[in-house]
Motif scaffolding. Sequence first.
Motif, short mmCIF file in Angstrom:
data_model
loop_
_atom_site.label_atom_id
_atom_site.label_comp_id
_atom_site.label_asym_id
_atom_site.label_seq_id
_atom_site.Cartn_x
_atom_site.Cartn_y
_atom_site.Cartn_z
N VAL A 167 0.83 -1.22 0.00
CA VAL A 167 0.00 0.00 0.00
C VAL A 167 0.86 1.26 0.00
O VAL A 167 0.67 2.13 -0.85
CB VAL A 167 -1.01 -0.02 1.17
N PRO A 168 1.86 1.39 0.89
CA PRO A 168 2.70 2.59 0.83
C PRO A 168 3.43 2.72 -0.50
O PRO A 168 3.63 3.83 -1.00
CB PRO A 168 3.70 2.39 1.97
N LEU A 169 3.81 1.58 -1.08
CA LEU A 169 4.50 1.62 -2.37
C LEU A 169 3.59 2.23 -3.44
O LEU A 169 4.01 3.07 -4.23
CB LEU A 169 4.91 0.19 -2.74
N LEU A 170 2.32 1.79 -3.44
CA LEU A 170 1.38 2.31 -4.44
C LEU A 170 1.09 3.79 -4.19
O LEU A 170 0.96 4.57 -5.13
CB LEU A 170 0.08 1.51 -4.41
N VAL A 171 1.03 4.16 -2.92
CA VAL A 171 0.80 5.58 -2.60
C VAL A 171 1.99 6.41 -3.08
O VAL A 171 1.82 7.49 -3.66
CB VAL A 171 0.59 5.76 -1.07
N ALA A 172 3.19 5.88 -2.87
CA ALA A 172 4.40 6.65 -3.21
C ALA A 172 4.53 6.85 -4.71
O ALA A 172 5.04 7.89 -5.15
CB ALA A 172 5.64 5.94 -2.66
N MET A 173 4.07 5.86 -5.52
CA MET A 173 4.25 6.02 -6.96
C MET A 173 3.15 6.86 -7.59
O MET A 173 3.29 7.32 -8.72
CB MET A 173 4.38 4.67 -7.67
N ALA A 174 2.06 7.08 -6.87
CA ALA A 174 0.90 7.75 -7.47
C ALA A 174 1.20 9.16 -8.02
O ALA A 174 0.85 9.44 -9.17
CB ALA A 174 -0.25 7.79 -6.49
N PRO A 175 1.84 10.06 -7.25
CA PRO A 175 2.05 11.40 -7.81
C PRO A 175 2.96 11.41 -9.03
O PRO A 175 2.71 12.14 -9.99
CB PRO A 175 2.66 12.20 -6.66
N VAL A 176 4.01 10.58 -9.01
CA VAL A 176 4.91 10.53 -10.16
C VAL A 176 4.16 10.01 -11.38
O VAL A 176 4.28 10.54 -12.49
CB VAL A 176 6.14 9.63 -9.85
N ALA A 177 3.35 8.97 -11.17
CA ALA A 177 2.59 8.40 -12.29
C ALA A 177 1.58 9.42 -12.81
O ALA A 177 1.39 9.56 -14.02
CB ALA A 177 1.88 7.13 -11.84
N LEU A 178 0.94 10.14 -11.91
CA LEU A 178 -0.07 11.11 -12.31
C LEU A 178 0.56 12.21 -13.18
O LEU A 178 0.04 12.55 -14.25
CB LEU A 178 -0.68 11.73 -11.05
N ILE A 179 1.68 12.76 -12.74
CA ILE A 179 2.38 13.76 -13.55
C ILE A 179 2.88 13.10 -14.83
O ILE A 179 2.83 13.70 -15.91
CB ILE A 179 3.56 14.38 -12.76
N GLY A 180 3.31 11.83 -14.70
CA GLY A 180 3.80 11.09 -15.86
C GLY A 180 2.74 10.95 -16.94
O GLY A 180 3.07 10.96 -18.13
N ILE A 181 1.48 10.82 -16.56
CA ILE A 181 0.40 10.70 -17.55
C ILE A 181 0.35 11.96 -18.41
O ILE A 181 0.31 11.90 -19.64
CB ILE A 181 -0.95 10.46 -16.84
N GLY A 182 0.39 13.12 -17.75
CA GLY A 182 0.41 14.37 -18.50
C GLY A 182 1.66 14.48 -19.35
O GLY A 182 1.62 14.88 -20.51
N MET A 183 2.78 14.08 -18.74
CA MET A 183 4.07 14.17 -19.44
C MET A 183 4.06 13.27 -20.67
O MET A 183 4.62 13.64 -21.72
CB MET A 183 5.19 13.75 -18.47
#
Lengths: 355, 345
Positions: free
Chosen positions: B64-80
């Motif tokens: 769970v913490p791993l998924l939480v930690a990757m969420a913001p990078v992935a979210l910005i990554g989608i736009g990127m």
Amino acid sequence: MRMTRTTRSAAVLSLALALATTACGQGSGGSASSGGSTGGAASGSAGGGGGGEGATVAFVPKLQGIPYFEAMNTGGAAACEEIGCTWLYQGPVEADPAAQADIVRSFIQQGVDALIVAPNDPDSMAPLLKQAADAGIKVATADTDAPNSVREVFVSQASTEGIGEALTDAVLGAMGGKGKYAIVSCGQTAQNLNSWIEVQKAYTAEKYPDAEIVDIVYAGEDQAQATQMATDLMNAHPDLTGLVGECTSSAPGVAQAVQDAGKTGQVFTVGLGTPQSMAPYLTEGSSSASILWDVENLGHLTAWAGVQLAAGEEFQASNDVSSDITGVTFDPATKVLLLGPPLTITKDNAGDYDY
Amino acid sequence: MSSSTLAPTDGTPPGPRAHTATARGRVLPFPITGQEIVLIVVIAVLWAVLAVATPAFLTGGSIVPLLVAMAPVALIGIGMTIIIITGGIDVSVAGMVMVCAVVVAKTMVGSGVSLPVAVLLSVLVGGVLGLVNGLLIAYGRVHAIIITFGTANLFEFLGLRIFGGSTVNGIPGTLGFFGRGDAGRTLGVPHSFLIMLLVAAAAWYYLRHTAGGRHLYAIGGDADAARLAGVKVQRRVLSAYVLTGLLTGLAACFVIAQGTSTLAPNVGTGMELSAIAAVVIGGTSIMGGRGSVLGTVLGALLVQTVTSGVTQLGWRSQLASLFIGIFILIAVGADLLRQRARRTA
């Protein structure tokens, strides 16, 4: 967007290399004391300014705009107000040795009476300090030393042993003197952090035979990363009962991780955190104590030392600087002026400091 | 990559006049690319190895913490990803995270706003910053890396101004909804990860199955050809940067939630590179014209798995940098090889 095939490939490769080398690197440098690697352009140019008379004391921090050095500035300006000197404070917006060197050169040009630096790179600062001394300026270091330079005194916040032992005693005090703990450090190359960790290792082995440091990880100066690493450490070591956050971003980070995992009271944390950032965790119980020093007093002592140097006064073995700062020791062999033992911040006194 | 048999379902302009008609036959890429399959396999193998090596890895407390930690990078990554598909790049997202985070943190400390207001504020601020980038890039006709490098510094200045040389202390737990703690989960699933997945799914559908989405690929393939084919290039490019701004605003809320009750001025540092790393590892071509958000999400997951894995195994922290660096180089190398194969085909 019209690129030849070669330029495109070259561009891609260079971007890849840039990513590989910098993207994922942990923030390396960094002072334990500083909370961030980006500085404060916001603070504007040379600030400060105490009383207009007496000696002119210039202090160049590693970077300006972060709470730590701003608190030193507050202390230094107040000291000059009190003892009658002119306090100049200017630092680079990032912890960059070259930008810092430019500021030091400009102070040499201005011909200040005393020049005190917290060097980003002690080795490259040494020749500049020599240049200043040759120009008749009294030179000193504060917060971070440049041991191989002509500086006449190093204003030290606390001894390496003092910090390392206080951290160890605080975490093991909370853990009941035994058990496994881990350290979440910051920049891997930060000299002061690494020397504290050495003390922690040796002192733990010597004084607490039933305790063990199971891992030391490096999170850079990134709170979220420190929190995640602390979480990973608790998962990897279910019997972990202590965590130490080695700098101002890790200290609240490890406490937050314990709080998020609902392990307050099972895993105890201590760290080097500023009182304001630690207050909520100290109150909640996820942090047992924070080890630091009175940063404003360090600034006060820095200004005072500058005035003493400018006036050609010798330091005594024990110096009473102000009503608040007494018994400051001076070691003539190493030329180190030591503020005193580290300050232990708990939930009872965290509110007394406004940084 | 094989050519797909899917028929064109929209007004996608034909690709530039190809030398080899067969290689240009496809309109829609296969739903899942080779690189994504490789990533899924690599992640599965890593998880299996980690599960054996450290029994605690495959538990809720660790995943769970791993998924939480990757969420913001992935979210910005989608736009990127979308920006890079159009042939651009945005290196100002770290500055955006900083501005959004400090504005929201200060507002929460000052007036104790509710969760929706805080999120809305952050998304709005991000959108405005994205609009600045988008306008300059779409209408300024200067390459995106130069423009966003400039705005990155402006945003950083703005952020530091708002910070005012101090940390923001005593941030209330309003954003705990996106955090690692109990408040951040429903039935064990972290909200931030779930939201990121929904955004990714929407972006995936948009890019694959709508005319607008296909236009973005066309722009990255050849902007002039796309323009001649009737694509509103400037408007599409502008919207890609605005979208990234909006997503970065949301990601800033995740970042606050993952941090502590104190926000320091170095918040967001390096996030632009983390996001670009996720995109590149995910198989999106840095030259534009090809890529997918699924790959980016997998790329972000792989990076976080490596970082957490290295810590949980008790290895030296710097090994994570080494592994991620190798992944990036392999991904870019594979992209260049594919590129060459396509040309000589």
